[in-house]
Design an enzyme around this catalytic site. Structure first.
Site, PDB file in Angstrom:
ATOM      1  N   CYS A  53     -21.127   8.641 -66.433  1.00 57.13           N
ATOM      2  CA  CYS A  53     -20.996   9.366 -65.158  1.00 57.13           C
ATOM      3  C   CYS A  53     -21.316   8.472 -63.962  1.00 57.13           C
ATOM      4  CB  CYS A  53     -21.943  10.566 -65.187  1.00 57.13           C
ATOM      5  SG  CYS A  53     -22.145  11.377 -63.588  1.00 57.13           S
TER       6      CYS A  53
ATOM      7  N   VAL B 179     -24.255  22.542 -65.991  1.00 53.05           N
ATOM      8  CA  VAL B 179     -25.326  21.666 -66.486  1.00 53.05           C
ATOM      9  C   VAL B 179     -24.815  20.241 -66.303  1.00 53.05           C
ATOM     10  CG1 VAL B 179     -26.537  20.905 -68.557  1.00 53.05           C
ATOM     11  CG2 VAL B 179     -26.241  23.352 -68.102  1.00 53.05           C
TER      12      VAL B 179
ATOM     13  N   VAL C  82     -25.383  15.906 -65.212  1.00 61.31           N
ATOM     14  CA  VAL C  82     -26.182  14.690 -65.110  1.00 61.31           C
ATOM     15  C   VAL C  82     -25.862  14.045 -63.766  1.00 61.31           C
ATOM     16  CG1 VAL C  82     -26.373  14.202 -67.569  1.00 61.31           C
ATOM     17  CG2 VAL C  82     -24.363  13.397 -66.319  1.00 61.31           C
TER      18      VAL C  82
ATOM     19  N   TYR D  47     -11.212  12.058 -59.033  1.00 59.00           N
ATOM     20  CA  TYR D  47     -11.197  13.290 -59.850  1.00 59.00           C
ATOM     21  C   TYR D  47     -10.151  14.267 -59.313  1.00 59.00           C
ATOM     22  CZ  TYR D  47     -15.518  12.031 -62.280  1.00 59.00           C
ATOM     23  OH  TYR D  47     -16.462  11.415 -63.070  1.00 59.00           O
TER      24      TYR D  47
END
Ligand SMILES: N[C@@H](CCC(=O)N[C@@H](CS)C(=O)NCC(=O)O)C(=O)O
Length: 325
Positions: free
Chosen positions: A39, A101, A103, A166
């Site tokens: 990430c 959820v 990171v 993205y």
């Protein structure tokens, strides 16, 4: 500076871990960083932690690049938190939690709860609030005199590079794709021009702005160019940006956090809309990342008055499969 956008999981625990009190005080050993090496946003926190030498003060656990329907998970039960899934500290902090959820996340070890997953502030706070636990020679990644310029660049790079890739790769209409593609390459052209005559984005030292741009560049040719259709050109075809990215990659604290294997397995498998059989691409040839960059000729003082960090702790070394060369 706001980093909300529709392609991200917007839900946040936006606590601040700071020196002077508040809910989450700076304290060595108190927080565990859960991060994916795939990430780009987690990559910021991993690099800042390395540059500041915070490894002894803030432990880390790396997530499995693959997910199942339960989302991010650790490859084995975590020895510090006793968890297997990243949803666990989210549930501990907010019972009934049913949003994203994500990171990176800083978990409060005593309570097992999320302290923050806010990428707006997480890496800046690591750079500015942990001085008493930083290594000798740690750089000033967010110098007072340059904060406005860094913030402005970070906003531009966030919307027009980090997120635009993205938005292009996950576009559901031609218009959405075209817009993201245009903004992306306009911004990369601006960065190419900016970095042609100067070694770093702001001032003459490495700053947090470089950490952020680097994380997108490190994923560009391996992921975004082909998989996200960001293919006007490769990073390797933009001379200043490519040399800048190599310069940073070869600087201790940057390249030693990057795992190309982990990154490819994550994107080609988890973001699988266009890749139902989860085929992981073979390329690109990574050896170029180690080629001479010639950027020293531009001057600059990478760490200002400071020095580079030493090598990462052995337990945190990127496995050979993820490294160039
Ligand atoms: N959610 C964070 C941004 C970080 C983020 O979106 N990370 C991605 C990985 S690059 C994530 O964990 N997505 C959820 C998932 O993959 O399940 C924020 O808005 O502050």
């Amino acid at each position: 500076m706001s980093e909300d956008t529709s392609v991200m999981s917007a839900t946040r625990f936006n606590g601040r871990i700071r020196r002077n009190g508040g809910a989450w005080p700076v304290e060595a050993g108190r927080y565990r960083l859960l991060a994916s090496r795939a990430c780009p946003f987690a990559g910021r926190s991993l690099i800042v932690r390395r540059l500041m030498g915070l490894e002894p003060a803030i432990s880390v656990a790396f997530t499995d690049p693959l997910q199942d329907e339960r989302g991010w998970r650790l490859p084995a039960p975590d020895p510090v938190l006793g968890i297997r899934f990243l949803s666990e500290p989210y549930f501990a902090a907010a019972p009934g939690y049913d949003a994203g959820v994500s990171v990176p996340v800083m978990v409060d070890v005593p309570s097992g709860k999320v302290a923050t997953n806010d990428i707006d502030t997480l890496s800046i706070d690591l750079a500015t609030e942990w001085g008493e636990h930083a290594r000798r020679g740690a750089p000033d990644l967010y110098p007072e005199a340059h904060r406005a310029e860094i913030d402005e660049l970070n906003t531009d790079v966030f919307h027009n590079v980090a997120i635009a890739v993205y938005e292009a790769g996950m576009a559901e209409t031609q218009e959405a794709y075209d817009s993201a593609y245009q903004r992306l390459f306009d911004c990369l052209d601006r960065m190419e021009e900016r970095l042609t005559g100067r070694r770093y984005l702001v001032g003459d030292t490495i700053t947090e702005a470089d950490v952020r741009l680097f994380n997108s560049l490190a994923r560009f040719d391996a992921i975004y160019h082909g998989y996200f259709k960001c293919n006007r050109n490769l990073l390797a075809q933009m001379p200043a940006l490519w040399a800048y990215a190599r310069d940073l990659f070869q600087t201790p604290g940057f390249g030693d956090t990057v795992d190309f294997d982990d990154m490819k397995r994550h994107y080609f498998t988890v973001l699988d809309a266009g890749n139902p059989h989860h085929i992981v691409a073979g390329g690109p040839d990574l050896s170029g990342w180690l080629a001479p960059h010639g950027r020293d000729a531009l001057g600059g003082r990478p760490f200002g008055e400071g020095t580079p960090p030493g090598p990462p702790p052995a337990a945190e070394a990127v496995p050979p499969a993820g490294r160039p060369g």
